[in-house]
Structure formats: structure tokens, C-alpha cells
Design a protein around this motif. Structure first.
Motif, mmCIF file in Angstrom:
data_model
loop_
_atom_site.group_PDB
_atom_site.id
_atom_site.type_symbol
_atom_site.label_atom_id
_atom_site.label_comp_id
_atom_site.label_asym_id
_atom_site.label_seq_id
_atom_site.Cartn_x
_atom_site.Cartn_y
_atom_site.Cartn_z
ATOM 1 N N GLU A 187 0.796 -1.259 0.012
ATOM 2 C CA GLU A 187 -0.058 -0.055 0.125
ATOM 3 C C GLU A 187 0.686 1.225 -0.041
ATOM 4 O OE1 GLU A 187 -2.519 -0.231 3.307
ATOM 5 O OE2 GLU A 187 -3.821 -1.808 2.414
ATOM 6 N N ASP A 188 2.072 1.009 0.303
ATOM 7 C CA ASP A 188 2.999 2.176 0.317
ATOM 8 C C ASP A 188 2.986 3.111 -1.201
ATOM 9 O OD1 ASP A 188 5.215 3.796 1.745
ATOM 10 O OD2 ASP A 188 6.113 3.448 -0.244
ATOM 11 N N PRO A 189 2.809 4.243 -1.174
ATOM 12 C CA PRO A 189 2.648 4.837 -2.448
ATOM 13 C C PRO A 189 3.919 5.067 -3.233
ATOM 14 C CG PRO A 189 2.249 6.470 -0.466
ATOM 15 C CD PRO A 189 2.562 5.149 -0.086
ATOM 16 N N ILE A 190 4.899 5.111 -2.625
ATOM 17 C CA ILE A 190 6.437 5.119 -3.350
ATOM 18 C C ILE A 190 6.379 3.513 -3.900
ATOM 19 C CG2 ILE A 190 9.000 5.242 -3.219
ATOM 20 C CD1 ILE A 190 8.123 7.554 -0.884
ATOM 21 N N LEU A 191 6.410 2.546 -3.188
ATOM 22 C CA LEU A 191 6.718 1.240 -3.431
ATOM 23 C C LEU A 191 5.529 0.957 -4.568
ATOM 24 C CD1 LEU A 191 7.570 -0.665 -0.034
ATOM 25 C CD2 LEU A 191 9.138 0.101 -2.032
ATOM 26 N N LYS A 192 4.733 1.515 -4.795
ATOM 27 C CA LYS A 192 3.656 1.224 -5.663
ATOM 28 C C LYS A 192 4.082 1.359 -7.102
ATOM 29 C CE LYS A 192 -0.819 1.287 -3.449
ATOM 30 N NZ LYS A 192 -2.283 1.917 -3.529
ATOM 31 N N SER A 193 4.895 2.453 -7.131
ATOM 32 C CA SER A 193 5.562 2.722 -8.443
ATOM 33 C C SER A 193 6.819 1.751 -8.965
ATOM 34 C CB SER A 193 6.130 4.224 -8.388
ATOM 35 O OG SER A 193 7.332 4.563 -7.410
ATOM 36 N N PHE A 194 7.223 0.798 -8.181
ATOM 37 C CA PHE A 194 7.986 -0.123 -8.557
ATOM 38 C C PHE A 194 7.769 -1.595 -8.660
ATOM 39 C CE2 PHE A 194 10.298 3.000 -6.268
ATOM 40 C CZ PHE A 194 11.515 3.377 -6.927
ATOM 41 N N PRO A 195 6.940 -1.749 -9.983
ATOM 42 C CA PRO A 195 6.226 -3.053 -9.961
ATOM 43 C C PRO A 195 7.119 -4.398 -9.705
ATOM 44 C CG PRO A 195 5.788 -1.598 -12.072
ATOM 45 C CD PRO A 195 6.639 -1.001 -10.879
ATOM 46 N N PRO A 196 8.322 -4.425 -10.037
ATOM 47 C CA PRO A 196 9.109 -5.471 -9.791
ATOM 48 C C PRO A 196 8.920 -5.873 -8.235
ATOM 49 C CG PRO A 196 10.413 -4.038 -11.048
ATOM 50 C CD PRO A 196 9.282 -3.456 -10.782
ATOM 51 N N VAL A 197 8.874 -4.767 -7.186
ATOM 52 C CA VAL A 197 8.816 -5.004 -5.708
ATOM 53 C C VAL A 197 7.579 -5.960 -5.627
ATOM 54 C CG1 VAL A 197 8.462 -3.704 -3.608
ATOM 55 C CG2 VAL A 197 10.262 -3.000 -5.288
ATOM 56 N N ARG A 198 6.450 -5.322 -5.983
ATOM 57 C CA ARG A 198 5.257 -6.116 -5.869
ATOM 58 C C ARG A 198 5.350 -7.480 -6.190
ATOM 59 N NH1 ARG A 198 0.519 -3.088 -5.348
ATOM 60 N NH2 ARG A 198 -0.669 -4.735 -6.243
ATOM 61 N N LEU A 199 6.006 -8.024 -7.179
ATOM 62 C CA LEU A 199 6.147 -9.390 -7.425
ATOM 63 C C LEU A 199 7.028 -10.161 -6.502
ATOM 64 C CD1 LEU A 199 5.705 -11.424 -9.573
ATOM 65 C CD2 LEU A 199 7.720 -10.849 -10.781
ATOM 66 N N THR A 200 7.907 -9.303 -6.219
ATOM 67 C CA THR A 200 9.070 -9.995 -5.057
ATOM 68 C C THR A 200 8.153 -10.321 -3.780
ATOM 69 O OG1 THR A 200 10.825 -8.668 -5.810
ATOM 70 C CG2 THR A 200 11.031 -9.608 -3.569
ATOM 71 N N LEU A 201 7.326 -9.216 -3.420
ATOM 72 C CA LEU A 201 6.523 -9.405 -2.032
ATOM 73 C C LEU A 201 5.439 -10.631 -2.279
ATOM 74 C CD1 LEU A 201 5.956 -5.710 -1.327
ATOM 75 C CD2 LEU A 201 7.046 -7.301 0.024
ATOM 76 N N TYR A 202 4.899 -10.595 -3.426
ATOM 77 C CA TYR A 202 3.979 -11.935 -3.801
ATOM 78 C C TYR A 202 4.680 -13.040 -3.560
ATOM 79 C CZ TYR A 202 1.174 -15.142 -6.018
ATOM 80 O OH TYR A 202 0.233 -16.285 -6.492
ATOM 81 N N HIS A 203 5.867 -13.255 -3.813
ATOM 82 C CA HIS A 203 6.858 -14.631 -3.953
ATOM 83 C C HIS A 203 7.143 -14.801 -2.323
ATOM 84 C CE1 HIS A 203 6.637 -15.683 -8.018
ATOM 85 N NE2 HIS A 203 7.008 -14.681 -8.251
ATOM 86 N N LEU A 204 7.363 -13.739 -1.702
ATOM 87 C CA LEU A 204 8.007 -13.966 -0.379
ATOM 88 C C LEU A 204 6.658 -14.539 0.457
ATOM 89 C CD1 LEU A 204 9.865 -10.754 0.450
ATOM 90 C CD2 LEU A 204 10.730 -13.150 0.555
ATOM 91 N N VAL A 205 5.664 -13.977 0.126
ATOM 92 C CA VAL A 205 4.151 -14.117 0.880
ATOM 93 C C VAL A 205 3.748 -15.817 0.531
ATOM 94 C CG1 VAL A 205 1.796 -13.612 1.068
ATOM 95 C CG2 VAL A 205 3.229 -11.898 1.285
ATOM 96 N N ARG A 206 3.685 -16.118 -0.441
ATOM 97 C CA ARG A 206 3.473 -17.544 -1.195
ATOM 98 C C ARG A 206 4.323 -18.243 -0.638
ATOM 99 N NH1 ARG A 206 -0.769 -18.859 -1.729
ATOM 100 N NH2 ARG A 206 -0.164 -20.435 -2.855
ATOM 101 N N ARG A 207 5.803 -18.086 -0.251
ATOM 102 C CA ARG A 207 6.547 -19.140 0.189
ATOM 103 C C ARG A 207 6.303 -19.287 1.898
ATOM 104 N NH1 ARG A 207 10.751 -18.286 3.303
ATOM 105 N NH2 ARG A 207 10.990 -16.193 2.814
ATOM 106 N N THR A 208 5.793 -18.098 2.513
ATOM 107 C CA THR A 208 5.818 -18.285 3.877
ATOM 108 C C THR A 208 4.324 -18.847 4.012
ATOM 109 O OG1 THR A 208 4.985 -15.831 3.774
ATOM 110 C CG2 THR A 208 7.219 -16.421 4.559
ATOM 111 N N ASP A 209 3.284 -18.748 3.180
ATOM 112 C CA ASP A 209 2.193 -19.203 3.363
ATOM 113 C C ASP A 209 2.071 -20.595 3.224
ATOM 114 O OD1 ASP A 209 0.653 -17.002 3.793
ATOM 115 O OD2 ASP A 209 -0.354 -16.775 1.794
ATOM 116 N N LEU A 210 3.317 -21.481 2.420
ATOM 117 C CA LEU A 210 2.900 -22.768 2.307
ATOM 118 C C LEU A 210 3.809 -23.464 3.525
ATOM 119 C CD1 LEU A 210 4.403 -22.618 -1.356
ATOM 120 C CD2 LEU A 210 2.229 -22.997 -0.692
ATOM 121 N N GLU A 211 4.357 -22.830 4.340
ATOM 122 C CA GLU A 211 5.130 -23.429 5.632
ATOM 123 C C GLU A 211 4.112 -23.782 6.639
ATOM 124 O OE1 GLU A 211 7.964 -20.356 6.764
ATOM 125 O OE2 GLU A 211 9.262 -21.192 5.050
#
Length: 92
Positions: free
Chosen positions: A68-92
Motif C-alpha cells: 500500500e506504500d505509495p512510493i513502492l507502488k511505483s516499482f512493479p518488480p517490488v510487488r512481484l517480489t513481495l508476492y513470492h515472499l508471501v506465497r513461500r511463507t504461506d506454504l510453511e
């Protein structure tokens, strides 16, 4: 004006660090241990003396704050990285 210029030149990593530092200490610990270090949620929960459910909730809270951070929203690769981090931790 100076603050907006600084924000415009800030790297995604610097901004993520800034956002994480603004979180409560437990959330900062969960970010470091579970999301960066890759320690399983059950172990992080034991280390912090809380339930595994709370760790999962904390990970969602941290991720939401970052996405939700307005500055990070302008960096699409960050969104993808966060998605993968969350998916990895959800699987544990």
C-alpha cells in the motif's frame, strides 16, 4: 518539496527498509526472521513466544503495508517480489 525529491530518488530497497522500520518491533522481527531469513513460521512463533496464527497475520499486515506504500507502488518488480515472499511463507 525536498521530501518529495528524496522520495523520487529513493530505491525500492531503501523505501522498504524505511517502511519496515516504521512498524512495531514484533512486526520488524517477523519481517526479518520469516520473510528475509526464511525461518519457518512455527519456529518464528516459538522464538517470539506467540502463536503461529499470529505470525501468519503479521506477515499479511507487513505485506499489506509494503504493497500500500505509495512510493513502492511505483516499482512493479517490488510487488512481484513481495508476492513470492508471501506465497513461500504461506506454504510453511
Amino acid at each position: 518539496y525536498q521530501k518529495s525529491m528524496e522520495a523520487a530518488t529513493e530505491s525500492p530497497a531503501e523505501r522498504m527498509t524505511e517502511v519496515v522500520k516504521s512498524l512495531k518491533p514484533r512486526l520488524q522481527a517477523v519481517y526479518q526472521l520469516a520473510m528475509l531469513d526464511g525461518i519457518p513460521n512455527t519456529r518464528v512463533a516459538a522464538m517470539l513466544g506467540v502463536s503461529e496464527g499470529l505470525i501468519r497475520k503479521d506477515i499479511k499486515t507487513i505485506t499489506r503495508k509494503l504493497l500500500e506504500d505509495p512510493i513502492l507502488k511505483s516499482f512493479p518488480p517490488v510487488r512481484l517480489t513481495l508476492y513470492h515472499l508471501v506465497r513461500r511463507t504461506d506454504l510453511e
